[in-house]
Design an enzyme around this catalytic site. Structure first.
Site, PDB file in Angstrom:
ATOM      1  N   SER A 104      19.769  -1.321 -14.825  1.00 36.36           N
ATOM      2  CA  SER A 104      18.945  -0.782 -13.565  1.00 36.36           C
ATOM      3  C   SER A 104      18.433   0.511 -13.825  1.00 36.36           C
ATOM      4  CB  SER A 104      19.736  -1.403 -12.224  1.00 36.36           C
ATOM      5  OG  SER A 104      21.044  -0.608 -12.398  1.00 36.36           O
ATOM      6  N   ASN A 107      30.200  -0.783  -5.905  1.00 38.16           N
ATOM      7  CA  ASN A 107      29.651  -1.600  -4.714  1.00 38.16           C
ATOM      8  C   ASN A 107      29.675  -0.655  -3.891  1.00 38.16           C
ATOM      9  OD1 ASN A 107      30.164  -3.458  -6.647  1.00 38.16           O
ATOM     10  ND2 ASN A 107      31.641  -4.703  -5.626  1.00 38.16           N
ATOM     11  N   THR A 163     -13.657 -10.525  20.548  1.00 35.36           N
ATOM     12  CA  THR A 163     -12.798 -11.635  20.503  1.00 35.36           C
ATOM     13  C   THR A 163     -13.323 -12.706  19.639  1.00 35.36           C
ATOM     14  OG1 THR A 163     -13.336 -12.823  22.426  1.00 35.36           O
ATOM     15  CG2 THR A 163     -11.757 -11.123  22.815  1.00 35.36           C
ATOM     16  N   HIS A 164     -12.650 -13.402  18.812  1.00 33.74           N
ATOM     17  CA  HIS A 164     -13.407 -14.216  17.835  1.00 33.74           C
ATOM     18  C   HIS A 164     -14.245 -13.798  16.866  1.00 33.74           C
ATOM     19  CE1 HIS A 164     -11.121 -17.467  20.450  1.00 33.74           C
ATOM     20  NE2 HIS A 164     -11.487 -16.757  21.359  1.00 33.74           N
ATOM     21  N   SER A 194     -20.798   1.351  -6.813  1.00 34.02           N
ATOM     22  CA  SER A 194     -20.877   0.202  -7.679  1.00 34.02           C
ATOM     23  C   SER A 194     -21.493   0.731  -9.161  1.00 34.02           C
ATOM     24  CB  SER A 194     -21.829  -1.038  -7.291  1.00 34.02           C
ATOM     25  OG  SER A 194     -22.327  -1.962  -7.995  1.00 34.02           O
ATOM     26  N   LYS A 207     -24.961   1.215  -3.458  1.00 32.66           N
ATOM     27  CA  LYS A 207     -23.908   0.920  -2.805  1.00 32.66           C
ATOM     28  C   LYS A 207     -22.746   2.099  -2.453  1.00 32.66           C
ATOM     29  CE  LYS A 207     -22.439  -2.847  -1.916  1.00 32.66           C
ATOM     30  NZ  LYS A 207     -21.763  -4.079  -2.681  1.00 32.66           N
ATOM     31  N   GLU A 223     -10.158  -1.435   1.208  1.00 32.52           N
ATOM     32  CA  GLU A 223      -9.733  -2.647   0.879  1.00 32.52           C
ATOM     33  C   GLU A 223      -8.461  -2.704   0.259  1.00 32.52           C
ATOM     34  OE1 GLU A 223     -14.613  -4.153   0.245  1.00 32.52           O
ATOM     35  OE2 GLU A 223     -13.175  -3.165  -1.343  1.00 32.52           O
ATOM     36  N   TYR A 277      29.759  -8.927  -3.313  1.00 35.95           N
ATOM     37  CA  TYR A 277      28.909  -8.475  -4.290  1.00 35.95           C
ATOM     38  C   TYR A 277      28.605  -9.479  -5.192  1.00 35.95           C
ATOM     39  CZ  TYR A 277      26.153  -5.573  -7.598  1.00 35.95           C
ATOM     40  OH  TYR A 277      25.227  -5.245  -8.528  1.00 35.95           O
TER      41      TYR A 277
HETATM   42  N1  ARG Z   1      23.961  -1.526 -10.648  1.00 38.03           N
HETATM   43  C1  ARG Z   1      24.442  -2.099  -9.577  1.00 38.03           C
HETATM   44  C2  ARG Z   1      23.654  -2.770  -8.578  1.00 38.03           C
HETATM   45  O1  ARG Z   1      22.682  -1.981  -8.265  1.00 38.03           O
HETATM   46  C3  ARG Z   1      25.773  -1.433  -8.955  1.00 38.03           C
HETATM   47  C4  ARG Z   1      26.710  -2.245  -8.503  1.00 38.03           C
HETATM   48  C5  ARG Z   1      27.548  -2.791  -9.835  1.00 38.03           C
HETATM   49  N2  ARG Z   1      28.621  -3.606  -9.428  1.00 38.03           N
HETATM   50  C6  ARG Z   1      29.246  -4.480  -9.904  1.00 38.03           C
HETATM   51  N3  ARG Z   1      30.186  -4.915  -9.648  1.00 38.03           N
HETATM   52  N4  ARG Z   1      28.617  -4.918 -11.142  1.00 38.03           N
HETATM   53  O2  ARG Z   1      23.979  -3.649  -8.005  1.00 38.03           O
END
Ligand code: ARG
Length: 468
Positions: free
Chosen positions: A27, A113, A158-159, A286, A292, A299, A326
């Site tokens: 991650s 955690n 409205t509408h 454009s 344009k 948008e 977790y």
């Molecule tokens: N990278 C993990 C997350 O964002 C951190 C927590 C990981 N905890 C675990 N028990 N594997 O969730």
């Protein structure tokens, strides 16, 4: 083939994770941005470990100095992130270990955690402040335009049909009110984020003599009396993702308001309406049609709202039905909130630029608002003041509209005889209701579009926004 064992948790394994698993599970490619919050958390945790005698003062100092160095390396781009170490937490711990052996004592009484829960709460507090500031810039830009055009008429719809005349100030303040609620929501999200989960460990805290109040104070998780605010249940603290939903929800609702304003401006800018000219800086041409000038910025703002709503949806689905506490699914909670934060922040800056550069075509707005039909309700009100029950008055004016339409004439063009034959209660002053200034001067009560009331609301917003 035997893979190298994982350095932080590999003790009970005989083999390390496969390359595919490392690639799949990392991650750090997105949670690296939590580094400043993770460093702050580690400094507070190590200061607490020293306070309760689990680290010497020298060890604490070495950890703090090492973390400061790491933060500098991250800021100047020289820090090397390693996906084999999964996430931001383990990258920082391993980098610290290179600087000081004391780093191997840092994780006592802590789990990733409660660490990631803490990092994210710090992230949310920071993000709510920064988005709040970006929103204020938009609100001030709206306020300036509303002030400039407090008394200028424009049709209200409205509408998507012309309904009644309003002032441009009144219309712009409608959007300002919505943004004001967004600002409150961000403030409330900040407040809900302001609770410290550190000390929850994996789920059940720790046998070590942790001082949770000290850590909360160090990290600024305190109430208005500087008293620490702590999560009350370790399992909830690591499983709870309400804040993610709340933050993404606040972003989605704000994005929705952005998109509705963007759509109003797109319509007003079209040749068909011709009420406003957009600044060149936020429009594009454009590639084919030389004439344009397209409202691309608006948008895109409208379009990005889809991803903000999608991010909220992603989070709801990710968390639904997960058993406490977790589960690794929860690693998927960060990309949606980072995405909402980034795109809403960018969008608000763009929107402020667009609003600053709006040039209203006041003649066109006034002309469109001057269609007497838009004051048909005022004629019904006139009859009510002369004692006609509203339903009858509504019906009579409706009939007058229909006769005028059949003659391809406008409502005040009906002769007194024609009008009188439909409704005998009409006085000889009935056409005066079609005067726009009269219509506005009678709409000066709270929340109405009359210029004095608009100026009152502008004054209220100025006190809330311009003067702190
Ligand atoms: N990278 C993990 C997350 O964002 C951190 C927590 C990981 N905890 C675990 N028990 N594997 O969730």
């Amino acid at each position: 083939m035997t893979e190298e064992k994982q350095v932080t948790w590999g003790g009970r394994f005989t083999e390390g994770p496969s390359e595919l698993m490392k690639w799949f599970g990392e991650s750090v490619s997105f949670d690296w941005r939590l580094a400043p919050f993770d460093v702050a958390g580690s400094k507070a945790h190590s200061a607490m470990l020293a306070k309760v005698g689990l680290l010497s003062e020298e060890e604490r100092a070495a950890i703090h100095a090492g973390l400061d160095e790491i933060m500098e390396e991250i800021d100047d781009g020289s820090f090397e992130w390693n996906a084999d170490l999964e996430d931001v937490h383990m990258n920082l711990e391993q980098a610290l270990l290179v600087k000081t052996p004391a780093a191997s004592k840092l994780h006592a009484g802590r789990s990733r955690n409660d660490q990631v829960a803490t990092d994210m709460r710090l992230f949310f507090k920071d993000a709510c402040v920064k988005l709040g500031e970006a929103l204020e810039v938009v609100m001030k830009a709206l306020l300036a335009q509303a002030k400039k055009h407090a008394a200028d008429p424009v049709p209200g719809y409205t509408h998507l049909q012309r309904a009644q005349p309003v002032t441009i100030g009144h219309h712009l303040l409608a959007h300002l009110e919505a943004f004001g609620r967004d600002r409150v929501r961000l403030g409330e999200t900040f407040d809900h984020a302001n609770v410290c989960p550190l000390g929850s460990g994996a789920i059940a805290g720790s046998t070590l003599p942790l001082d949770r109040e000290f850590v909360a104070r160090e990290l600024g998780f305190v109430d208005e009396n500087a008293e620490p605010r702590l999560t009350a249940n370790g399992m909830d603290a690591v499983a709870d993702r309400d804040l993610f939903l709340e933050f993404a929800g606040a972003c989605a609702t704000c994005g929705l308001h952005v998109s509705r304003l963007a759509e109003d401006l797109i319509l007003w800018n079209s040749t068909e309406f011709g009420f406003v000219e957009l600044p060149d800086a936020f429009t594009t041409g454009s590639s084919l049609m030389p004439q344009k000038k397209n409202p691309d910025a608006l948008e895109l703002l409208r379009g990005k709202t889809g991803r903000l709503v999608g991010n909220l949806q992603t989070l709801y689905v990710a968390v639904k039905g997960l058993p406490l506490t977790y589960n690794r699914d929860l690693q998927e909670d960060k990309p949606p909130v980072f995405d909402s934060y980034d795109h809403l922040g960018m969008g608000l800056a763009v929107l402020a630029g667009v609003i600053d550069g709006l040039a209203f075509n006041l003649d066109r707005c006034r002309e469109a608002a001057s269609d007497p039909l838009l004051l048909a309700t005022d004629l019904a009100d006139y009859l009510v003041e002369r004692g006609v029950p509203f339903r009858e008055a509504h019906h009579a004016v409706g009939e007058m509209v229909s006769v005028a339409e059949a003659e391809k004439a406008s409502l005040p063009d009906l002769t007194d005889e024609q009008a009188g034959s439909i409704c005998s209660e009409l006085g000889d002053d009935w056409r005066e209701v079609f005067d726009l200034e009269r219509a506005f001067s009678r709409r000066e009560k709270p929340g109405m579009p009359g210029a004095s009331e608009v100026l009152k609301q502008i004054d209220r917003w100025e006190r809330m926004l311009v003067q702190p």
